[in-house]
Design a protein around this motif. Sequence first.
Motif, PDB file in Angstrom:
ATOM      1  N   PRO A 107       0.837  -1.201   0.000  1.00 58.32           N
ATOM      2  CA  PRO A 107       0.000   0.000   0.000  1.00 58.32           C
ATOM      3  C   PRO A 107       0.879   1.262   0.000  1.00 58.32           C
ATOM      4  CG  PRO A 107      -0.823  -1.570   1.606  1.00 58.32           C
ATOM      5  CD  PRO A 107       0.501  -2.099   1.117  1.00 58.32           C
ATOM      6  N   GLY A 108       0.487   2.224  -0.818  1.00 55.33           N
ATOM      7  CA  GLY A 108       1.229   3.473  -0.903  1.00 55.33           C
ATOM      8  C   GLY A 108       2.344   3.478  -1.930  1.00 55.33           C
ATOM      9  N   TYR A 109       2.661   2.312  -2.498  1.00 56.97           N
ATOM     10  CA  TYR A 109       3.693   2.245  -3.538  1.00 56.97           C
ATOM     11  C   TYR A 109       3.088   2.723  -4.855  1.00 56.97           C
ATOM     12  CZ  TYR A 109       7.159  -0.436  -0.834  1.00 56.97           C
ATOM     13  OH  TYR A 109       8.103  -0.840   0.069  1.00 56.97           O
ATOM     14  N   PRO A 110       3.917   3.203  -5.791  1.00 55.53           N
ATOM     15  CA  PRO A 110       3.397   3.637  -7.089  1.00 55.53           C
ATOM     16  C   PRO A 110       2.635   2.514  -7.791  1.00 55.53           C
ATOM     17  CG  PRO A 110       5.680   4.314  -6.847  1.00 55.53           C
ATOM     18  CD  PRO A 110       5.370   3.399  -5.698  1.00 55.53           C
ATOM     19  N   SER A 111       1.696   2.892  -8.632  1.00 55.27           N
ATOM     20  CA  SER A 111       0.892   1.887  -9.340  1.00 55.27           C
ATOM     21  C   SER A 111       1.674   1.206 -10.452  1.00 55.27           C
ATOM     22  CB  SER A 111      -0.380   2.519  -9.898  1.00 55.27           C
ATOM     23  OG  SER A 111      -0.050   3.544 -10.805  1.00 55.27           O
ATOM     24  N   ARG A 112       2.810   1.757 -10.821  1.00 56.85           N
ATOM     25  CA  ARG A 112       3.669   1.140 -11.844  1.00 56.85           C
ATOM     26  C   ARG A 112       5.047   0.863 -11.248  1.00 56.85           C
ATOM     27  NH1 ARG A 112       4.553   4.364 -16.742  1.00 56.85           N
ATOM     28  NH2 ARG A 112       5.155   2.340 -17.573  1.00 56.85           N
ATOM     29  N   ALA A 113       5.603  -0.312 -11.535  1.00 60.96           N
ATOM     30  CA  ALA A 113       6.923  -0.674 -11.018  1.00 60.96           C
ATOM     31  C   ALA A 113       7.984   0.317 -11.472  1.00 60.96           C
ATOM     32  CB  ALA A 113       7.295  -2.084 -11.466  1.00 60.96           C
ATOM     33  N   VAL A 114       7.883   0.775 -12.702  1.00 63.48           N
ATOM     34  CA  VAL A 114       8.890   1.669 -13.260  1.00 63.48           C
ATOM     35  C   VAL A 114       8.954   2.991 -12.495  1.00 63.48           C
ATOM     36  CG1 VAL A 114       7.444   2.740 -15.029  1.00 63.48           C
ATOM     37  CG2 VAL A 114       9.881   2.409 -15.467  1.00 63.48           C
ATOM     38  N   ASP A 115       7.902   3.343 -11.798  1.00 65.20           N
ATOM     39  CA  ASP A 115       7.870   4.580 -11.017  1.00 65.20           C
ATOM     40  C   ASP A 115       8.316   4.377  -9.566  1.00 65.20           C
ATOM     41  OD1 ASP A 115       6.918   6.019 -13.220  1.00 65.20           O
ATOM     42  OD2 ASP A 115       4.834   5.553 -12.720  1.00 65.20           O
ATOM     43  N   ALA A 116       8.546   3.149  -9.178  1.00 67.31           N
ATOM     44  CA  ALA A 116       8.968   2.852  -7.808  1.00 67.31           C
ATOM     45  C   ALA A 116      10.483   2.986  -7.677  1.00 67.31           C
ATOM     46  CB  ALA A 116       8.541   1.438  -7.422  1.00 67.31           C
ATOM     47  N   SER A 117      10.932   3.342  -6.495  1.00 66.89           N
ATOM     48  CA  SER A 117      12.371   3.457  -6.228  1.00 66.89           C
ATOM     49  C   SER A 117      13.014   2.069  -6.298  1.00 66.89           C
ATOM     50  CB  SER A 117      12.598   4.041  -4.845  1.00 66.89           C
ATOM     51  OG  SER A 117      12.189   3.116  -3.846  1.00 66.89           O
ATOM     52  N   PRO A 118      14.337   2.022  -6.468  1.00 71.35           N
ATOM     53  CA  PRO A 118      15.015   0.723  -6.431  1.00 71.35           C
ATOM     54  C   PRO A 118      14.725  -0.050  -5.134  1.00 71.35           C
ATOM     55  CG  PRO A 118      16.492   2.374  -7.316  1.00 71.35           C
ATOM     56  CD  PRO A 118      15.259   3.105  -6.831  1.00 71.35           C
ATOM     57  N   GLU A 119      14.690   0.656  -4.018  1.00 71.49           N
ATOM     58  CA  GLU A 119      14.430  -0.011  -2.743  1.00 71.49           C
ATOM     59  C   GLU A 119      13.043  -0.643  -2.728  1.00 71.49           C
ATOM     60  OE1 GLU A 119      15.534   3.195  -3.072  1.00 71.49           O
ATOM     61  OE2 GLU A 119      17.606   2.849  -2.465  1.00 71.49           O
ATOM     62  N   ARG A 120      12.064   0.079  -3.228  1.00 73.48           N
ATOM     63  CA  ARG A 120      10.695  -0.453  -3.245  1.00 73.48           C
ATOM     64  C   ARG A 120      10.555  -1.612  -4.220  1.00 73.48           C
ATOM     65  NH1 ARG A 120       6.526   4.609  -2.343  1.00 73.48           N
ATOM     66  NH2 ARG A 120       7.104   4.909  -0.159  1.00 73.48           N
ATOM     67  N   GLN A 121      11.179  -1.507  -5.384  1.00 73.15           N
ATOM     68  CA  GLN A 121      11.132  -2.623  -6.332  1.00 73.15           C
ATOM     69  C   GLN A 121      11.736  -3.873  -5.700  1.00 73.15           C
ATOM     70  OE1 GLN A 121      12.233  -1.992 -10.476  1.00 73.15           O
ATOM     71  NE2 GLN A 121      11.916   0.205 -10.230  1.00 73.15           N
ATOM     72  N   THR A 122      12.835  -3.700  -4.988  1.00 76.56           N
ATOM     73  CA  THR A 122      13.501  -4.840  -4.354  1.00 76.56           C
ATOM     74  C   THR A 122      12.652  -5.434  -3.242  1.00 76.56           C
ATOM     75  OG1 THR A 122      15.659  -3.904  -4.914  1.00 76.56           O
ATOM     76  CG2 THR A 122      15.613  -5.605  -3.208  1.00 76.56           C
ATOM     77  N   LEU A 123      12.010  -4.602  -2.449  1.00 80.22           N
ATOM     78  CA  LEU A 123      11.153  -5.127  -1.371  1.00 80.22           C
ATOM     79  C   LEU A 123       9.973  -5.926  -1.922  1.00 80.22           C
ATOM     80  CD1 LEU A 123      11.162  -2.146   1.134  1.00 80.22           C
ATOM     81  CD2 LEU A 123      12.245  -4.384   1.427  1.00 80.22           C
ATOM     82  N   VAL A 124       9.398  -5.467  -3.011  1.00 80.43           N
ATOM     83  CA  VAL A 124       8.293  -6.218  -3.619  1.00 80.43           C
ATOM     84  C   VAL A 124       8.821  -7.526  -4.202  1.00 80.43           C
ATOM     85  CG1 VAL A 124       6.491  -6.207  -5.389  1.00 80.43           C
ATOM     86  CG2 VAL A 124       6.901  -4.158  -4.009  1.00 80.43           C
ATOM     87  N   PHE A 125       9.999  -7.492  -4.806  1.00 86.57           N
ATOM     88  CA  PHE A 125      10.609  -8.719  -5.324  1.00 86.57           C
ATOM     89  C   PHE A 125      10.821  -9.726  -4.188  1.00 86.57           C
ATOM     90  CE2 PHE A 125      14.481 -11.202  -6.201  1.00 86.57           C
ATOM     91  CZ  PHE A 125      14.063 -11.887  -7.329  1.00 86.57           C
ATOM     92  N   ARG A 126      11.339  -9.262  -3.077  1.00 83.87           N
ATOM     93  CA  ARG A 126      11.561 -10.162  -1.936  1.00 83.87           C
ATOM     94  C   ARG A 126      10.246 -10.757  -1.439  1.00 83.87           C
ATOM     95  NH1 ARG A 126      15.764  -6.296   1.318  1.00 83.87           N
ATOM     96  NH2 ARG A 126      17.569  -6.741  -0.043  1.00 83.87           N
TER      97      ARG A 126
END
Length: 84
Positions: free
Chosen positions: A51-70
């Motif tokens: 919740p609160g993350y951008p609706s598109r992965a490309v708009d998310a920070s590297p840290e957020r992309q990594t946390l979702v990947f994990r």
Amino acid sequence: MTAFEVCDANMESGAPEDPYNPSHINWRMESGGYEGAFSWLPSTWERQRFPGYPSRAVDASPERQTLVFRRYKNVGEWPTMAKC
């Protein structure tokens, strides 16, 4: 990021010649309907993002992309994992 995460992000975002170099990760990759360093399908990102993350992965920070990947990583859906 772990070495595995760096390798997978590089393989997914187009830098396989040096997959363990974090400076080569393309966090803004958009190609063939996939986006972000881990090549998310928009529908998968939408289901898995926090919740609160951008609706598109490309708009998310590297840290957020990594946390979702994990949170999500599923070997069956990331064929590049076998290469790392």
